[in-house]
Enzyme design. Structure first.
Site, short mmCIF file in Angstrom:
data_model
loop_
_atom_site.label_atom_id
_atom_site.label_comp_id
_atom_site.label_asym_id
_atom_site.label_seq_id
_atom_site.Cartn_x
_atom_site.Cartn_y
_atom_site.Cartn_z
N ASN A 1 -5.55 -8.64 -8.42
CA ASN A 1 -5.69 -9.39 -7.16
C ASN A 1 -7.02 -10.12 -7.04
OD1 ASN A 1 -6.11 -6.42 -7.03
ND2 ASN A 1 -7.21 -6.94 -5.17
N HIS B 1 4.27 -10.18 2.34
CA HIS B 1 3.34 -11.19 2.88
C HIS B 1 2.58 -11.97 1.82
CE1 HIS B 1 -0.76 -9.17 2.74
NE2 HIS B 1 -0.02 -8.10 2.56
N THR C 1 0.83 -1.21 0.00
CA THR C 1 0.00 0.00 0.00
C THR C 1 0.86 1.26 0.00
OG1 THR C 1 -1.75 -1.19 1.14
CG2 THR C 1 -1.82 1.21 1.29
N CYS D 1 -11.00 -6.38 2.19
CA CYS D 1 -10.96 -5.00 2.67
C CYS D 1 -10.85 -5.05 4.19
CB CYS D 1 -12.16 -4.21 2.21
SG CYS D 1 -13.70 -4.78 2.88
N SER E 1 5.33 -6.73 -2.12
CA SER E 1 4.99 -6.85 -0.71
C SER E 1 5.35 -8.25 -0.21
CB SER E 1 3.49 -6.62 -0.55
OG SER E 1 3.10 -6.82 0.78
#
Ligand code: PLP
Length: 387
Positions: free
Chosen positions: A151, A206, A77, A330, A204
């Site tokens: 995604n 993870h 992000t 979310c 990212s």
């Protein structure tokens, strides 16, 4: 030791992945004995600096950039936000992205009054829409962002024609940077080639078996960027804040492990995804596979179950021991209409029955078969609820 949760079938690897054992071992010394702050000058600090330098080199080698291009961040992000704004104050001009971007890109573009270009019904960037937007902006574009892989539905974009268009519509002497969000792609694709046309790349940890809360923005040489987070001047002034050395070391170990097994995992998981999709189509009438015409990530199987609601489906799957997701995850976990499916032109009613199954690197045949024994009955019940 398996990294897979034993009790549930975890088909939500696009949301996050379990930390690899090799990553935990790599991180441990940097949480205990080698705890130095890499900004310091003494022997304990220098050990941390060496570890960060080594991690930076590993990541650069796997992404296909120079070590100095790697700016560590708190995750995908932050990397996306930084790429779009260009730092503080934001780059002059109008940012452009596709309508199927993750909110970490899309919301920033919208906040800066940018332009959003269309995707087709398979979620590929619509090159005509991009071309007319760039032409319309008459050289005032600040950045173009096109995700490498989506995604929700897993569609992979070919960045070569995108880079060609961005170059064609850049003002003379001021090349417009192309950013790609490769957060999902990094688990499956060789970024050395797939992300090569992009000047900035978000990744990212993870999503590749690393810890949460660490990622990187790759900023290739020559691309102007200001810091977005100001302070102590770490990361060569591009991102202040004491870095999480253990997380960065874990990130590098996770990417290295991903890269080492990429070809075999890609082949295995693609095969199992095909078996899973075929099983669903055969055993559950009214199943539609969302992306069929184009390349997708091997692990993502996005489907729509006609006449069923995602929310009931997910509850029923979970009560039978299978977890998946309705789309992107979310923060609230609540289901909200998918902007990706809307951008692909999917009918709202159909989109209400969407489920993203995202298989992980450790998936095996028996697990797929077990999932296929759970899903048909659950879909039938979900349809009864809807009557
Ligand atoms: N971009 C994409 C495509 C993602 O899938 C995600 C996470 O779901 C992000 C960005 C955000 O990454 P992070 O969770 O590291 O902030």
């Amino acid at each position: 030791m398996s990294t897979r949760p034993d009790e549930v079938i975890y088909f939500d690897n696009a949301a996050t992945t379990p930390v690899r054992p090799v990553v935990m071992s790599a991180m441990e010394p940097f949480l205990t004995s080698t705890f130095g702050n890499p900004s310091g000058g003494h022997v304990v600090a220098r050990a941390a600096v060496r570890a960060m330098d080594a991690a930076r080199e590993v990541i650069a080698g796997i992404v296909g950039c120079a070590p100095g291009d790697v700016v560590f961040t708190s995750g995908g992000t932050e990397a996306d936000n930084h790429a779009i704004t260009g730092g503080m104050p934001p780059r002059l001009g109008v940012p452009v992205c596709t309508a199927a971007e993750h909110h970490a890109v899309l919301d920033v573009v919208e906040a800066l009054d940018g332009r959003v270009v269309a995707v087709d019904d398979q979620c590929r960037v619509d090159l005509d829409s991009l071309k007319s937007t760039l032409a319309d902006l008459e050289g005032t574009t600040s950045v173009v962002s096109v995700m490498l892989a989506n995604n929700e539905v897993g569609t992979i974009n070919d960045l070569d024609p995108v880079a060609d268009l961005v170059e064609e519509y850049s003002p003379v002497g001021r090349p417009v940077p192309l950013h790609t969000d490769a957060v999902q792609a990094a688990a499956w694709l060789d970024l050395r080639t797939a992300a090569a046309p992009a000047g900035m790349i978000s990744i990212s940890a993870h999503k590749v078996g690393g810890p949460k809360g660490v990622g990187a923005l790759i900023v290739r040489k020559g691309i102007p960027i200001r810091p977005m987070i100001l302070g102590g001047g770490q990361e060569r002034g591009r991102r202040s804040g004491t870095p999480s050395v253990a997380s960065i070391v874990g990130f590098a170990a996770a990417l290295q492990a991903t890269d080492d097994e990429r070809i075999s995992v890609h082949e295995k998981v693609s095969g199992l995804r095909a078996r899973f999709a075929e099983g669903l189509m055969a055993q559950v009438p009214g199943t539609r596979v969302t992306v069929t015409e184009t390349a997708t990530l091997p692990g993502t199987c996005h489907v729509v179950f006609e006449d069923a609601d995602s929310e009931s489906l997910l509850l029923l799957f979970e009560s039978a021991g299978l977890v998946a997701s309705a789309g992107s995850s979310c923060s609230s976990g609540a289901s909200e209409p998918s902007h990706v499916l809307a951008a692909m032109g999917m009918d709202e009613g159909l989109a209400g029955g969407a489920v993203r199954f995202s298989l992980g690197r450790d998936v095996d045949g028996p697990e797929v078969d077990r999932a296929l024994t759970i899903i048909p009955a659950a879909v039938e019940r979900a349809r009864e609820f809807r009557l």
